[in-house]
Design an enzyme around this catalytic site. Structure first.
Site, PDB file in Angstrom:
ATOM      1  N   GLN A  52      20.072  -0.823 -81.575  1.00 46.26           N
ATOM      2  CA  GLN A  52      20.306  -1.365 -82.918  1.00 46.26           C
ATOM      3  C   GLN A  52      19.791  -0.430 -84.017  1.00 46.26           C
ATOM      4  O   GLN A  52      19.887  -0.747 -85.191  1.00 46.26           O
ATOM      5  CB  GLN A  52      19.636  -2.740 -83.034  1.00 46.26           C
ATOM      6  CG  GLN A  52      20.228  -3.751 -82.062  1.00 46.26           C
ATOM      7  CD  GLN A  52      19.447  -5.069 -82.014  1.00 46.26           C
ATOM      8  OE1 GLN A  52      18.419  -5.231 -82.658  1.00 46.26           O
ATOM      9  NE2 GLN A  52      19.948  -6.010 -81.225  1.00 46.26           N
ATOM     10  N   HIS A  96      15.748  -4.899 -83.104  1.00 39.62           N
ATOM     11  CA  HIS A  96      15.162  -5.685 -84.203  1.00 39.62           C
ATOM     12  C   HIS A  96      14.442  -4.821 -85.243  1.00 39.62           C
ATOM     13  O   HIS A  96      13.229  -4.924 -85.419  1.00 39.62           O
ATOM     14  CB  HIS A  96      14.214  -6.757 -83.658  1.00 39.62           C
ATOM     15  CG  HIS A  96      14.918  -7.756 -82.775  1.00 39.62           C
ATOM     16  ND1 HIS A  96      14.298  -8.869 -82.300  1.00 39.62           N
ATOM     17  CD2 HIS A  96      16.187  -7.800 -82.304  1.00 39.62           C
ATOM     18  CE1 HIS A  96      15.163  -9.564 -81.555  1.00 39.62           C
ATOM     19  NE2 HIS A  96      16.312  -8.921 -81.544  1.00 39.62           N
ATOM     20  N   GLU A 132      18.676 -18.125 -89.322  1.00 39.88           N
ATOM     21  CA  GLU A 132      18.093 -18.849 -90.461  1.00 39.88           C
ATOM     22  C   GLU A 132      18.448 -18.237 -91.809  1.00 39.88           C
ATOM     23  O   GLU A 132      18.661 -17.028 -91.908  1.00 39.88           O
ATOM     24  CB  GLU A 132      16.553 -18.813 -90.367  1.00 39.88           C
ATOM     25  CG  GLU A 132      15.976 -19.465 -89.136  1.00 39.88           C
ATOM     26  CD  GLU A 132      14.458 -19.418 -89.112  1.00 39.88           C
ATOM     27  OE1 GLU A 132      13.845 -18.709 -89.954  1.00 39.88           O
ATOM     28  OE2 GLU A 132      13.866 -20.105 -88.253  1.00 39.88           O
ATOM     29  N   TYR A 171       6.966 -17.813 -92.125  1.00 37.90           N
ATOM     30  CA  TYR A 171       8.261 -18.403 -91.769  1.00 37.90           C
ATOM     31  C   TYR A 171       8.364 -18.769 -90.284  1.00 37.90           C
ATOM     32  O   TYR A 171       9.433 -19.141 -89.807  1.00 37.90           O
ATOM     33  CB  TYR A 171       9.400 -17.509 -92.283  1.00 37.90           C
ATOM     34  CG  TYR A 171       9.428 -17.585 -93.797  1.00 37.90           C
ATOM     35  CD1 TYR A 171      10.128 -18.579 -94.449  1.00 37.90           C
ATOM     36  CD2 TYR A 171       8.623 -16.740 -94.570  1.00 37.90           C
ATOM     37  CE1 TYR A 171      10.076 -18.730 -95.831  1.00 37.90           C
ATOM     38  CE2 TYR A 171       8.553 -16.870 -95.947  1.00 37.90           C
ATOM     39  CZ  TYR A 171       9.279 -17.871 -96.572  1.00 37.90           C
ATOM     40  OH  TYR A 171       9.207 -18.026 -97.937  1.00 37.90           O
ATOM     41  N   TYR A 186      17.009 -16.479 -74.646  1.00 35.82           N
ATOM     42  CA  TYR A 186      18.267 -16.137 -73.990  1.00 35.82           C
ATOM     43  C   TYR A 186      18.245 -16.725 -72.578  1.00 35.82           C
ATOM     44  O   TYR A 186      17.255 -16.596 -71.857  1.00 35.82           O
ATOM     45  CB  TYR A 186      18.465 -14.629 -73.956  1.00 35.82           C
ATOM     46  CG  TYR A 186      18.591 -14.054 -75.347  1.00 35.82           C
ATOM     47  CD1 TYR A 186      19.724 -14.312 -76.113  1.00 35.82           C
ATOM     48  CD2 TYR A 186      17.570 -13.307 -75.915  1.00 35.82           C
ATOM     49  CE1 TYR A 186      19.849 -13.814 -77.399  1.00 35.82           C
ATOM     50  CE2 TYR A 186      17.677 -12.798 -77.200  1.00 35.82           C
ATOM     51  CZ  TYR A 186      18.815 -13.065 -77.937  1.00 35.82           C
ATOM     52  OH  TYR A 186      18.922 -12.581 -79.209  1.00 35.82           O
TER      53      TYR A 186
HETATM   54 CA   LIG Z   1      11.676 -19.350 -89.186  1.00 35.17          CA
END
Ligand SMILES: [Ca+2]
Length: 371
Positions: free
Chosen positions: A78, A146, A240, A250, A261
């Site tokens: 990524q 990520h 989200e 958060y 997964y």
């Molecule tokens: Ca969250």
């Protein structure tokens, strides 16, 4: 009479649907894994390609050779050359920000991490100069996942927000303040931390941290009222939208609306906990969101003005959402289906929506204004 009412309703609904903008014009085609688009004066663009090229695009859609002067970029999984944003005063300064996956050197050899560079675009658009890496996510980790990596310039132009993923293997560290994994950071343009950052005075905390407990945010913007919104990839389910406020946690990976997964629990498998912020919205199944736009222009009609657009890699869609008073009104509405894996969506200076799709050949699309 009774039978006419439903018919009238159907007619009204289909008339509304017919007016929904959904015609795209191809501005440029032939990018390799495009990741982000930035807007230059005169209807020109800059586009990043994940393998490491930054390209200039003319107003007529001609794509340049790779620009010179970029920092070393690691392209794997990524990671690669990711976001590009030009400064609000670009016309005067030609200044811009890039974020990318930086390969580790020395003790960090074999590892990598998200980094933020500042640069100026040469007047002839052939390359970058005054390139400086001003911020590096710490620690660098081995792995290819990520990176987060969306940049937002503050309204006053003094600071930059940068979203940082938890690198997958660093998920637990999204909850601690001694690192930049799973964080949104706020830095000055020289990379230093403003003294009014929420943890700038906290012993042992990285002073750049603005919010924590994120997983992998790949959409970020300031709305017309100056609020910072991000969306982030969940695990299996639980993508989200979050309204980002300084110092707020958060929740990832302590709380999530997704599963691991394969369907297993993440942590204790809980969705709520005191002190951890709930998302404004969450998608299950995951849409794999990337790119985030705020429609401030009247180009798509009154009903669309003020709403937000999210790109979906997985469902190859654009979804429109209405965010009011810190919450989502109604449901996300799919208005463009199967247009390709959407990597970026932004409102251009002309008030129109621009979309990058990453399938071969990568394309820059423009959504036509409402008739
Ligand atoms: Ca969250």
């Amino acid at each position: 009479m009774r039978r006419l009412l439903p018919i009238a309703f159907v007619l009204a609904a289909s008339a509304a649907l017919a007016q929904a903008p959904k015609t795209f014009d191809t501005v440029a085609s032939g990018f390799e894994r495009p990741w982000a688009v930035a807007f230059l004066p005169g209807g020109e663009f800059l586009v990043t390609e994940k393998p490491g090229a930054l390209r200039w695009v003319s107003a007529q859609g001609r794509i340049s050779a790779p620009l010179s002067g970029l920092p070393a970029v690691e392209f794997a999984g990524q990671g690669g050359l990711l976001d590009v944003v030009v400064d609000r005063d670009f016309e005067r300064t030609r200044a811009l920000s890039l974020c990318f996956t930086e390969p580790g050197i020395g003790a960090d050899k074999g590892k990598n991490g998200t980094a933020l560079a500042r640069a100026t675009l040469k007047a002839d658009r052939s390359g970058l100069e005054n390139v400086q890496v001003v911020f590096r996510q710490a620690p660098k980790l081995a792995g290819r996942h990520h990176y987060g990596c969306r940049i937002v310039e503050s309204a006053d132009g003094q600071t930059l927000f940068l979203t940082l993923g938890e690198r997958y293997s660093g998920m637990k560290q999204a909850q601690t303040l001694d690192n930049h994994l799973g964080k949104v950071v706020r830095v000055r343009k020289d990379g230093s931390a403003p003294a009014d950052n929420p943890f700038a005075q906290t012993a042992g905390a990285r002073p750049e941290i603005y919010s924590l407990g994120h997983r992998n945010p790949q959409g970020a913007l300031l709305d017309a009222d100056g609020r910072l919104w991000v969306h982030e990839h969940g695990p299996q389910g639980g993508d989200e939208i979050n309204l980002v406020r300084p110092g707020v946690n958060y929740g990832w990976p302590v709380i999530t609306h997704g599963k691991d997964y394969g369907g297993g629990k993440i942590g204790d498998g809980i969705t709520h906990q005191d002190g951890l912020e709930q998302p404004v919205w969450h998608w299950t199944p995951s849409i794999a969101p990337s790119g985030f736009a705020h429609i401030t222009s009247p180009a798509y009609g009154q009903a669309w003005q003020g709403s937000f657009v999210v790109g979906s890699l997985k469902f190859r869609q654009l979804q429109r959402v209405v965010l009011q008073d810190g919450r989502l009104v109604g449901q996300p509405q799919v208005f463009a289906d199967d247009i390709g894996r959407v990597r970026d969506v932004r409102q251009g200076p002309d008030g129109l929506l621009y979309v990058l799709t990453e399938d071969e050949p990568g394309r820059l699309l423009r959504l036509r204004a409402a008739p």
